[in-house]
Design a protein around this motif. Structure first.
Motif, PDB file in Angstrom:
ATOM      1  N   VAL A  29       0.908  -1.224  -0.069  1.00 26.03           N
ATOM      2  CA  VAL A  29      -0.027  -0.013   0.123  1.00 26.03           C
ATOM      3  C   VAL A  29       0.796   1.182  -0.116  1.00 26.03           C
ATOM      4  O   VAL A  29       1.698   1.401   1.018  1.00 26.03           O
ATOM      5  CB  VAL A  29      -0.984   0.113   1.124  1.00 26.03           C
ATOM      6  CG1 VAL A  29      -1.792   1.350   1.179  1.00 26.03           C
ATOM      7  CG2 VAL A  29      -1.982  -1.290   1.201  1.00 26.03           C
ATOM      8  N   THR A  31       0.915   5.347  -0.443  1.00 32.12           N
ATOM      9  CA  THR A  31       0.023   6.523  -0.030  1.00 32.12           C
ATOM     10  C   THR A  31       0.803   7.962  -0.678  1.00 32.12           C
ATOM     11  O   THR A  31       1.819   8.059  -0.476  1.00 32.12           O
ATOM     12  CB  THR A  31      -0.345   6.799   1.262  1.00 32.12           C
ATOM     13  OG1 THR A  31      -1.333   7.951   1.588  1.00 32.12           O
ATOM     14  CG2 THR A  31       0.791   7.150   2.256  1.00 32.12           C
ATOM     15  N   ILE A  33       0.101  11.855  -0.191  1.00 32.51           N
ATOM     16  CA  ILE A  33      -0.260  12.837   0.521  1.00 32.51           C
ATOM     17  C   ILE A  33       0.397  14.307   0.058  1.00 32.51           C
ATOM     18  O   ILE A  33       1.338  14.339  -0.645  1.00 32.51           O
ATOM     19  CB  ILE A  33       0.101  12.865   2.119  1.00 32.51           C
ATOM     20  CG1 ILE A  33       1.547  12.696   2.503  1.00 32.51           C
ATOM     21  CG2 ILE A  33      -0.592  11.397   2.639  1.00 32.51           C
ATOM     22  CD1 ILE A  33       1.819  12.306   3.942  1.00 32.51           C
ATOM     23  N   LYS A  40      -2.928  15.704  -6.169  1.00 30.25           N
ATOM     24  CA  LYS A  40      -2.912  14.308  -5.881  1.00 30.25           C
ATOM     25  C   LYS A  40      -4.078  13.625  -6.792  1.00 30.25           C
ATOM     26  O   LYS A  40      -3.839  12.550  -7.502  1.00 30.25           O
ATOM     27  CB  LYS A  40      -3.332  13.958  -4.425  1.00 30.25           C
ATOM     28  CG  LYS A  40      -2.339  14.731  -3.318  1.00 30.25           C
ATOM     29  CD  LYS A  40      -3.279  14.569  -1.961  1.00 30.25           C
ATOM     30  CE  LYS A  40      -4.238  15.128  -1.531  1.00 30.25           C
ATOM     31  NZ  LYS A  40      -4.353  16.404  -1.236  1.00 30.25           N
ATOM     32  N   LEU A 193      -3.060   5.019  -2.367  1.00 35.95           N
ATOM     33  CA  LEU A 193      -4.094   5.790  -1.419  1.00 35.95           C
ATOM     34  C   LEU A 193      -3.522   7.189  -1.591  1.00 35.95           C
ATOM     35  O   LEU A 193      -2.899   7.534  -1.014  1.00 35.95           O
ATOM     36  CB  LEU A 193      -4.063   5.086  -0.263  1.00 35.95           C
ATOM     37  CG  LEU A 193      -4.807   5.868   0.942  1.00 35.95           C
ATOM     38  CD1 LEU A 193      -6.363   5.738   0.700  1.00 35.95           C
ATOM     39  CD2 LEU A 193      -4.483   5.121   2.138  1.00 35.95           C
ATOM     40  N   GLU A 195      -4.663  10.498   0.440  1.00 35.45           N
ATOM     41  CA  GLU A 195      -5.573  11.020   1.730  1.00 35.45           C
ATOM     42  C   GLU A 195      -5.392  12.204   2.352  1.00 35.45           C
ATOM     43  O   GLU A 195      -4.128  12.620   2.107  1.00 35.45           O
ATOM     44  CB  GLU A 195      -5.594   9.713   2.730  1.00 35.45           C
ATOM     45  CG  GLU A 195      -6.447   8.695   3.084  1.00 35.45           C
ATOM     46  CD  GLU A 195      -7.654   9.421   3.474  1.00 35.45           C
ATOM     47  OE1 GLU A 195      -8.846   8.896   3.181  1.00 35.45           O
ATOM     48  OE2 GLU A 195      -7.834  10.628   3.775  1.00 35.45           O
ATOM     49  N   ALA A 201      -3.182   7.456   6.994  1.00 33.73           N
ATOM     50  CA  ALA A 201      -2.789   6.789   5.768  1.00 33.73           C
ATOM     51  C   ALA A 201      -1.274   6.592   5.816  1.00 33.73           C
ATOM     52  O   ALA A 201      -1.082   5.263   5.419  1.00 33.73           O
ATOM     53  CB  ALA A 201      -2.700   7.945   4.514  1.00 33.73           C
ATOM     54  N   ALA A 205       0.003   2.717   5.389  1.00 32.37           N
ATOM     55  CA  ALA A 205       0.988   2.360   4.066  1.00 32.37           C
ATOM     56  C   ALA A 205       2.139   1.692   4.444  1.00 32.37           C
ATOM     57  O   ALA A 205       2.497   1.883   5.726  1.00 32.37           O
ATOM     58  CB  ALA A 205       0.987   3.811   3.282  1.00 32.37           C
ATOM     59  N   GLY A 208       5.419   5.905   1.345  1.00 36.79           N
ATOM     60  CA  GLY A 208       4.638   7.321   1.210  1.00 36.79           C
ATOM     61  C   GLY A 208       5.320   8.172   0.293  1.00 36.79           C
ATOM     62  O   GLY A 208       6.452   8.261   0.103  1.00 36.79           O
TER      63      GLY A 208
END
Lengths: 238, 296
Positions: A29, A31, A33, A40, A193, A195, A201, A205, A208
């Motif tokens: 996962v 993310t 941000i 995004k 993802l 977020e 998040a 995750a 990132g």
């Protein structure tokens, strides 16, 4: 699994993404941000074909999907749960979920057992179970979000893009959304993802990326970003 | 009393023809937000192609009436796909708000000219597939063909509705009308869905053409006023409601036959069109339409 390099995207003449590169490894996962307007959602849209990138490449499992129409990208195995949920409001919950499996039902992706997956989705999203025959437009915001996510899962995709799944939801529902994301992760689903709740998040995750003004400012393992003083100050409320 | 009943029956048959054509307008509006203003010409071409197949005018007959219907519908579908491909798709691609209006009207005029050259400018008689001798219902004369028009129109609309609700491809059409971007994310080729809706819409009109042809005169000009009045029906009933198309069609059809008899044939179209003006002033979304709020 999903590999983006030097992605540029624009609305009209205004360039919004100035060369984004990111990797979403299989089963992980990741993310993305960043503050409002950082790009995004544009990144998500440029990946899934809702807008055509100006330049750069998007690879899905070794296949170049850059600039394809969104229906082709979906058939290639990328599901996008878009910002604002975008459920089919005049159709039942069941029909929405069946449409999530459209490429499987029409021969452009391996069919598998769609009905069994429908039941699995109902287990994963119990709120939808008692509303199967209800029209999607009559669901609450939280339920619509569950539906949008479940619909993406129904593709049996290689990667799921989740754009702001917690947007506009009550805190208890935000928790449920993250519980489901965690659950999907445990099942080995690969996700990207986006977020606004950066802390939550980064908790779920593995990796990132921080997006600032259309560029990747910082990236790294999620736990490292959680402790990064600059990231903390800007996105994690000190 | 018999006369009134008879007028009602004719009005219903006429109204169901309007309803089917109006339904065709709704099909393309739902998926693409555009309308085929050549809907009446699609009807006319369907009727004339049907005539060539079942009569002697072009060395036929090649088929009987019932076998001709599917052939004409396939022809209509191809014709509709051509309209979408030449007239509508470029406008949608260019995000032109009004381009499709002119191009569908232009194509309609071209189709009419072509028809005049192939079938001539004079009206022709379409052989009735069933006995034209009327039978009596409560003392009023009814032709079997009128009954067939009503049954055919309802069957057509029910078939489309069933397809939309039950088959995954029909659901893809409904999804595209709901939200084309989201439909694309589901793997639905929305461009294809729009082409399909044009094909289906013109096939419906061609079907209406061969239904109505035995009851009226068949010729290159038959479609123009039918198409226009069905457009009024679609606006009266609402562009988003199949029920609205039926009710609107019946209102217009019945008011026409009643006015034609009791007032003057010269005024028969007036009440329906006055109703159109009223609807536009009071309930612009149509009697059964949901308020169309334009998303920005």
């Amino acid at each position: 699994m999903l590999s983006i390099s030097n992605l540029h995207a624009a609305y009209g003449k205004v360039e919004v993404l100035h060369g984004i590169s990111l990797e979403v490894p299989k089963g992980k996962v990741v993310t993305l941000i960043g503050s409002n307007g950082a790009g995004k959602t544009t990144t998500m849209r440029a990946i899934s074909g809702m807008i055509k990138p100006v330049s750069g490449t998007v690879m899905l499992g070794g296949k170049d999907i850059t600039g394809l129409d969104s229906h082709r990208i979906s058939r290639a195995g990328l599901a996008h749960s878009p910002e604002g949920r975008r459920v089919f409001s005049t159709m039942s919950v069941n029909d929405n979920l069946m449409l999530g499996a459209f490429p499987r039902l029409t021969g452009s992706r391996p069919k598998g057992d769609v009905n069994a997956d429908l039941e699995k989705a109902m287990e994963l999203f119990p709120r939808l179970k008692e509303r199967r025959t209800q029209l999607a437009g009559t669901l609450s915001g939280g339920e619509q979000q569950m539906l949008a996510m479940a619909r993406a899962v129904m593709l049996n995709p290689d990667v799921i893009l989740l754009d702001e799944p917690s947007m506009g939801l009550a805190p208890i529902l935000v928790d449920e959304v993250f519980r489901i994301i965690r659950n999907l992760k445990e099942r080995g689903v690969t996700m990207l993802l986006v977020e606004q709740f950066a802390a939550a998040a980064l908790n779920v995750a593995d990796h990132g990326y921080v997006l600032e003004n259309g560029r990747i400012a910082v990236s790294g393992p999620a736990e490292k970003l959680r402790d990064d003083p600059a990231v903390k100050a800007a996105y994690l409320g000190g | 009393m018999e006369i009134l009943l008879q007028l009602l029956f004719s009005g219903i048959a006429l109204g169901m023809i309007y309803a089917v054509i109006a339904f065709g307008y709704q099909l393309t509006f739902a998926t693409s937000g555009t309308l085929n203003f050549g809907q009446g010409e699609a009807l006319m071409l369907g009727a004339l192609v049907g005539l060539s197949l079942v009569s002697t005018i072009h060395g036929g007959p090649y088929l009987n009436f019932w076998l001709m219907i599917p052939v004409v519908m396939v022809f209509g579908a191809l014709q509709g796909a051509v309209v979408e491909w030449i007239g509508v798709r470029p406008a949608i691609k260019a995000k032109s708000e009004f381009g499709w209006i002119m191009s569908t009207i232009a194509l309609a005029i071209i189709f009419k000219n072509v028809a005049e050259n192939i079938w001539g400018k004079d009206d022709l008689t379409f052989p009735s597939p069933v006995s034209a001798t009327p039978f009596h219902v409560f003392g009023a004369n009814v032709q079997l063909m009128q009954v067939l028009v009503v049954i055919g129109a309802i069957a057509m609309m029910l078939a489309v509705e069933l397809f939309n609700r039950k088959s995954i491809y029909g659901k893809a059409v409904v999804a595209t009308s709901n939200d084309p971007d989201a439909a694309g994310l589901m793997g639905i080729n929305t461009g294809m869905v729009i082409t399909f809706s044009y094909a289906l819409s013109s096939a419906t009109a061609a079907f209406a053409g061969v239904l109505v042809a035995p009851l009226t005169l068949t010729g290159a000009t038959m479609g123009t006023s039918l198409g226009l009045k069905a457009f009024a029906v679609a606006i009266i009933g609402g562009l988003t409601s199949g029920m609205g198309a039926v009710v609107g069609g019946l209102i217009l059809g019945i008011s026409e036959t009643l006015t034609g008899f009791y007032v003057s044939t010269g005024y028969k179209e007036v009440p329906g069109l006055v109703l159109l003006l009223l609807v536009l002033a009071i309930k612009p979304a149509g009697l059964f339409g949901k308020a169309a709020i334009k998303k920005v």
